[in-house]
Design a protein around this motif. Structure first.
Motif, PDB file in Angstrom:
ATOM      1  N   UNK A 199      34.189 -98.593  79.373  1.00 31.74           N
ATOM      2  CA  UNK A 199      34.735 -99.306  78.227  1.00 31.74           C
ATOM      3  C   UNK A 199      36.251 -99.185  78.165  1.00 31.74           C
ATOM      4  N   UNK A 224      41.826 -91.857  79.393  1.00 27.02           N
ATOM      5  CA  UNK A 224      42.768 -91.439  78.358  1.00 27.02           C
ATOM      6  C   UNK A 224      43.557 -92.638  77.860  1.00 27.02           C
ATOM      7  N   UNK A 230      36.119 -84.968  81.570  1.00 27.41           N
ATOM      8  CA  UNK A 230      37.293 -85.804  81.845  1.00 27.41           C
ATOM      9  C   UNK A 230      38.564 -85.067  81.448  1.00 27.41           C
ATOM     10  N   UNK A 243      30.786 -85.640  78.946  1.00 27.92           N
ATOM     11  CA  UNK A 243      31.617 -86.484  79.799  1.00 27.92           C
ATOM     12  C   UNK A 243      33.075 -86.386  79.356  1.00 27.92           C
ATOM     13  N   UNK A 252      35.303 -93.408  71.615  1.00 26.25           N
ATOM     14  CA  UNK A 252      34.397 -94.550  71.769  1.00 26.25           C
ATOM     15  C   UNK A 252      34.115 -94.910  73.217  1.00 26.25           C
ATOM     16  N   UNK A 253      35.042 -94.518  74.117  1.00 23.00           N
ATOM     17  CA  UNK A 253      34.860 -94.973  75.488  1.00 23.00           C
ATOM     18  C   UNK A 253      34.090 -93.978  76.337  1.00 23.00           C
ATOM     19  N   UNK A 254      33.719 -92.844  75.730  1.00 22.82           N
ATOM     20  CA  UNK A 254      32.878 -91.890  76.463  1.00 22.82           C
ATOM     21  C   UNK A 254      31.453 -92.000  75.961  1.00 22.82           C
ATOM     22  N   UNK A 255      30.498 -91.716  76.866  1.00 20.71           N
ATOM     23  CA  UNK A 255      29.093 -91.792  76.475  1.00 20.71           C
ATOM     24  C   UNK A 255      28.619 -90.499  75.834  1.00 20.71           C
ATOM     25  N   UNK A 291      34.964 -89.728  86.667  1.00 16.29           N
ATOM     26  CA  UNK A 291      34.061 -89.322  85.580  1.00 16.29           C
ATOM     27  C   UNK A 291      33.407 -90.466  84.823  1.00 16.29           C
ATOM     28  N   UNK A 312      40.960 -89.521  86.970  1.00 22.06           N
ATOM     29  CA  UNK A 312      39.906 -88.997  86.096  1.00 22.06           C
ATOM     30  C   UNK A 312      38.881 -90.083  85.784  1.00 22.06           C
TER      31      UNK A 312
END
Lengths: 216, 333, 543
Positions: free
Chosen positions: C111, C115, A21, A17, A10-13, C188, C184
């Motif tokens: 958000x 990790x 990461x 990405x 949920x926290x990646x677009x 990123x 990271x």
């Protein structure tokens, strides 16, 4: 691509990405591992320089044939790992799973040979501690060699065991179809880890087994 | 001599005063910059206090000139400090040639000192005014540190090797001796006194000294009782090298390396004889590890030192890291 | 005046990260970086008071020259555990694990961290390590000093060295995982438009800190492994009787432990940049220089470890190299102090508690940092090494510096984290108490050190008593200064005025969200178009 992949956290677009990461994260982690092993390598190099004779004598008590076989086994396992990663990249599930299993098997062979070597040391009273005995005038310095030998190869073996554990989890996940050309980061990341563990051995083998074998 | 509320330690040597001068310089720099920053902060905080909620401060982002200034000035200042500190340190690390050798053994939790004349002291060191003294030190157990604030010197005393320091007291008095490296339960009890006396007083003290004779005599006794003389024969026909006149000289080893025969080499050769064997001799010397104490080692070293030309003293310092040095059993840094 | 409250907002019905779920499982299994930050806040506060308790006992003992309050061995355990608790379980995590975890994603418009599960793991690893180490205390303690020098720690000590060593080893991984996560994340996950030089300096500071965390911590890890092996199996690596070298331990130990002190101060410096700019309403003067200084400090910090070993029988030439490098590492810190001071120039300055902590930091860090010069000057270090001068120096930096920055940051971001304001009057008062108590405690120690009083001394010569009494008196005041915020901060959770999204009128993405923020931080990813600290560009309203 605009569809959300089911594996997208949920926290990646985007899934890209997320993969970037993960990759950077694994590389950073490997750097920490280099520093970790580096401490032991430093101690080894320092004492090798101080006690060249005793360390050379210690080296000669290591089984170069088994060490060489293990080196070949690990290099082969890196090949099977790379092929497994390739399988995941092209979406070939069978290739992925079988090469993961091959990597695990080769890893187990490595650990098996290591066990044989350790057992042999035990039999010959070369395990540091009360029962240690070494011919010659400087048993203490040779004991230092074996202490570092066990510490370094032991730490390496521990990392291999963890790696095999990770690979087993991957086999289970892969056979359930979790990976695809769009999402196979865990396989790649584990691959990176496995290659790193292989490279550590590539340094350990010459340093422990090969240097100064023939000098007196 | 201990005032009830001292704020500054006595300085009992020239080096101590040199250290103090550097200290005062650093205090001056510290006070200057602390006051500068402190006053500027207070001044700006008051002058530019917020007077209204809607005021818009100036859009200043920086100034390369200022950055250069306050990078260059600190750089220059620290280089001055470095050079000054380094020069004081060179003085501290290089004992004069004519320094009298005193042997120190630190152990949990006491200091044992041996004078060349054989006098032994525990937790006390009597010294003559204006006579330079070099301490060669070993530990029997853990790391200690020999610290005399009045001389502004300390050196760790490390098991397995010799370390050294030196001082030349120029003020009569009694000064603290502390152990300055935490060494266990009674670390804060491992203290003593350094007593600097007028030369005449010192002679009197010396003459009340050991009935066993000088350190080297005790060393000679040990040398014979441990049968060292059966191999290290003075006529050169023994299995070991002749030791007369050897102290302070370089010898060639079997490996082709050259080492200086200093305190550390002798100690190593007694405890780990096959480590550095002299060229032309067989590695047949047995080890005396466990058979001889640190003090005994120092006595033998004093004896060997006395077996040469008069006044043969060593200049090489334990702590030098040239390849010929052999003072450590452990790895080089 | 200071008690002007934000406009009263009706009782919260809005969902945010704190009230979204009150269950214990929702806290212990959270992956929300903000909740993890709160978990860390609770834990490190606990260990701060444990370590502080040991400090109280130490200062009580040192009121009299005789060792009459505790047995020598007990005293040795007290200072060991004080150091271990404070360094590994309070200082190293403090700003990064609490403020860093909470704010890094928010400041970059993300958000969460890269990790989140590893973030939670880092807290559990920390707690496991802390529990083991605390067990070592309860089981009788460790008496080696936090530096664990061999061969005392490996052969002679009777304390629980292995247990403590394993505990610290485990906790180190918490540091590594946090640093990895930050690196990271910062690389990123920055919001669109947020280029490197638009990042708040807090982020630069945490990035530099993370580099140190990941490169340095593994080395202390392996050092502790070797120490435990030595102690357990007598492998001989540090024991001269077995051919080992006790000074090798010191090299390995300080290779991490020196950069570690920069782990402890760099994040605090990041906080100070934020506080100074907000409470002067100005762009940080020389932003790029401050950012690069953080990186320079991180790099050079790895090259100076030998300055802890000038008298350890290191070679003279090695000493020279470490001395000159130690002087060099001071220059970037000086550059920062000058830049912060210059930020005040022509600013619009207000004196809320966070700013008072920032002022205190600048004063105390300047003095503490300058006293580092005394130690880098090798000829002078010989005299003051292992004396109270060193103790004073590092407490000025770590307590006068890092702790003040931490407290300043806690106050500054308290409204964001909790949705409540703390009582400003009490906060200013305790900032003052801390500042005064701190000086009284530690300034006499500089004098004691130069006089020659060694550190780790249970009993001392009588002539040192007056200064020791002054120091202990100061410590009691300092202790009060720390207790008061504990009380009013907890009080504010229930009774403090409700805070608005941006009570300080600060720039920064974290202030664009409600206080407390929703779990996802931003309902829409922000797009950044402005420079950081854009106070002068347009009026920033207190919202």
């Amino acid at each position: 691509m605009s569809e959300t992949h089911s594996a997208l956290a949920h926290h990646f677009d985007t899934i890209e990405q997320q993969r970037e990461a993960a990759t950077l994260g694994m590389w950073v982690f490997l750097v920490t591992e280099i520093m970790f092993f580096g401490g032991m390598f430093t101690a080894y190099v320092a004492y090798r320089a101080a006690y060249p004779g005793a360390f050379a004598a210690g080296s000669r008590h290591l089984d170069i044939a088994l060490g060489a076989i293990n080196t070949a086994v690990l290099i082969a396992s890196s090949l099977t790992m790379a092929l497994a990663v390739y399988g995941s990249q092209v979406g070939n599930r069978k290739m992925l799973v079988w090469f993961l299993i091959a990597t695990i098997l080769l890893g187990l062979v490595f650990l098996g040979i290591k066990t044989v070597e350790y057992h042999d040391k035990f039999e010959h009273h070369l395990v540091p501690g009360h029962s240690f005995s070494f011919p010659g005038s400087k048993p203490m310095n040779a004991q230092l060699f074996f202490s570092l030998y066990f510490a370094m190869t032991g730490m390496h073996a521990l990392h291999m065991i963890i790696g095999i554990g990770l690979l087993t989890v991957l086999v289970v996940q892969a056979s359930r179809g979790r990976f695809s050309p769009e999402y196979h980061s865990p396989v790649e990341m584990t691959g990176l880890y496995w290659h790193f563990v292989d490279i550590v051995w590539i340094f350990l083998f010459p340093l422990l087994y090969l240097i100064d074998r023939h000098t007196h | 001599m201990f005032s009830s509320f001292p704020l500054f330690p006595e300085a009992a040597s020239k080096v101590a005063r040199q250290v103090d001068h550097l200290y005062f310089f650093l205090i001056a720099v510290t006070v200057f910059f602390s006051l500068l920053i402190g006053c500027l902060v207070i001044f700006f905080a008051i002058k530019y206090r917020r007077r209204s909620e809607v005021e818009l401060p100036e859009p200043i982002t920086g100034s390369i000139k200022l950055e250069t200034l306050w990078t260059a000035v600190p750089l220059v200042l620290v280089m001055v400090m470095f050079v000054w500190g380094a020069s004081v340190y060179f003085t501290i690390s290089r004992p004069p040639d004519d320094a009298m050798q005193i042997y120190v053994v630190g152990k949990q939790w006491m200091w044992k000192l041996q004078h060349p004349g054989g006098q032994r002291e525990i937790n006390e060191l009597h010294l003559a005014l204006n006579r330079a003294v070099k301490l060669t030190m070993a530990s029997e157990d853990v790391i200690h540190s020999f610290y005399v604030p009045a001389f502004r010197v300390k050196a760790d005393v490390v098991p397995g090797r010799y370390t050294s320091t030196w001082f030349k007291p120029d003020k009569v008095g009694t000064y603290h001796l502390f152990c300055a490296e935490y060494c266990g339960t009674k670390h804060s009890g491992m203290i003593g006194q350094v007593i600097v006396m007028e030369p005449a007083q010192y002679q009197i003290w010396l003459s009340g000294g050991s009935s066993e004779g000088p350190l080297s005599a005790r060393g000679e006794k040990l040398f014979q009782s441990l049968a060292c003389n059966t191999c290290h024969r003075a006529d050169g026909k023994g299995r070991g090298p002749v030791l007369a006149g050897i102290f302070g000289k370089p010898v060639s080893l079997q490996t082709g390396q050259k080492v200086i025969v200093d305190e550390a080499y002798i100690r190593e050769s007694i405890l780990n004889p096959t480590a550095k064997v002299v060229e032309g001799y067989q590695p047949v010397m047995p080890t005396f590890q466990g058979l001889i104490s640190e003090e005994g080692l120092m006595q033998i070293i004093a004896y060997i030192q006395s077996l040469g030309l008069p006044g043969a003293t060593i200049n090489a310092q334990p702590g030098d890291s040239q390849p010929v040095t052999s003072e450590r059993q452990g790895p080089r840094k | 005046m200071s008690t002007r409250t934000a406009p009263i907002v009706p009782v919260e019905t809005r969902e945010h990260y704190l009230n979204v779920d009150y269950g214990v499982k929702s806290w212990l299994l959270t992956t929300d970086h903000k909740r993890i930050a709160i978990l860390y806040l609770a834990s490190i506060t606990l260990f701060f008071f444990v370590g502080g308790f040991f400090a109280v006992l130490i200062r009580l003992e040192l009121l009299t020259p005789q060792g009459d309050l505790f047995q020598a061995e007990t005293y040795n355990k007290l200072f060991t555990m004080h150091g271990v608790m404070m360094i590994f379980f309070f200082l190293i995590p403090s700003v990064p694990a609490v403020l860093g975890n909470f704010l890094v994603p928010m400041m970059i418009g993300a958000r969460d961290l890269a990790f989140p599960r590893i973030n939670l793991l880092s807290w559990y690893v920390y707690m496991i390590g802390a529990t083991l180490t605390f067990a070592a205390v309860v089981a009788g303690g460790v008496d080696t000093g936090w530096t664990f020098y061999t061969p005392y720690s490996s052969t002679y000590s009777n304390g629980n060295v292995i247990l403590a060593g394993v505990g610290i080893f485990i906790t180190g991984f918490s540091s590594i995982l946090t640093g990895l996560n930050f690196i990271v994340t910062i690389h990123k996950m920055r919001a669109p438009g947020l280029t490197w030089f638009r990042l708040p300096l807090f982020i630069w500071a945490h990035y530099a800190t993370s580099i140190i965390m990941i490169l340095g911590t593994p080395v202390i890890a392996i050092t502790l492994v070797l120490l435990v092996l030595e102690r357990g199996f007598h492998i001989g690596i540090f024991d001269p009787a077995l051919g080992g070298d006790p000074v090798l331990f010191q090299h390995l130990f300080w290779f991490y432990s020196h950069p570690a002190v920069y782990i402890m101060i760099l994040p605090g410096m990041g906080v100070i940049s934020e506080l100074i700019s907000c409470f002067s309403r100005k762009y940080v003067f020389g932003y790029h220089f401050v950012a690069f200084s953080s990186l320079a400090i991180a790099v050079i910090s790895f090259l100076v470890w030998g300055h802890h070993m000038f008298v350890s029988s290191q070679s003279v030439y090695a000493g020279m190299i470490f001395s000159i490098l130690s002087f060099l590492v001071a220059v970037p810190s000086a550059i920062k102090v000058f830049n912060w001071t210059a930020t005040l120039y022509k600013g619009s300055i207000s004196y809320q508690a966070p700013m008072l902590y920032a002022f205190g930091f600048i004063g105390l860090f300047t003095i503490g940092g300058l006293t580092g010069m005394f130690l880098a000057a090798i000829g002078l270090d010989v005299h003051v090494h292992d004396t109270y001068f060193i103790v004073a120096h590092f407490h000025y930096i770590m307590v006068g510096g890092a702790v003040m920055a931490y407290l300043g940051g806690i106050h500054f971001w308290w409204p964001k984290m909790t949705g409540r304001m703390y009582p400003e009057g009490w906060a200013r008062f305790s900032a003052l108490v801390v500042f005064i108590g701190f000086h009284l405690t530690f300034f006499p120690q500089f004098i004691l050190g130069y006089l020659g009083m060694p550190r780790r001394y249970h009993a001392y010569p009588e002539e040192f008593q007056v200064l020791n009494v002054m120091s202990s008196a100061g410590a009691s005041i300092l202790g009060v200064g720390y207790l008061i915020p504990m009380i009013y901060l907890i009080w504010s959770l229930k009774y403090g005025p409700i805070a608005s999204a941006n009570p300080w009128g600060a720039t920064g993405l974290e202030w664009q969200t409600p206080s407390p923020p929703p779990t996802v931080n931003f309902t829409e990813t922000p797009i950044v178009t402005e420079e950081p600290y854009h106070y002068s560009i347009r009026e920033i309203k207190v919202v």
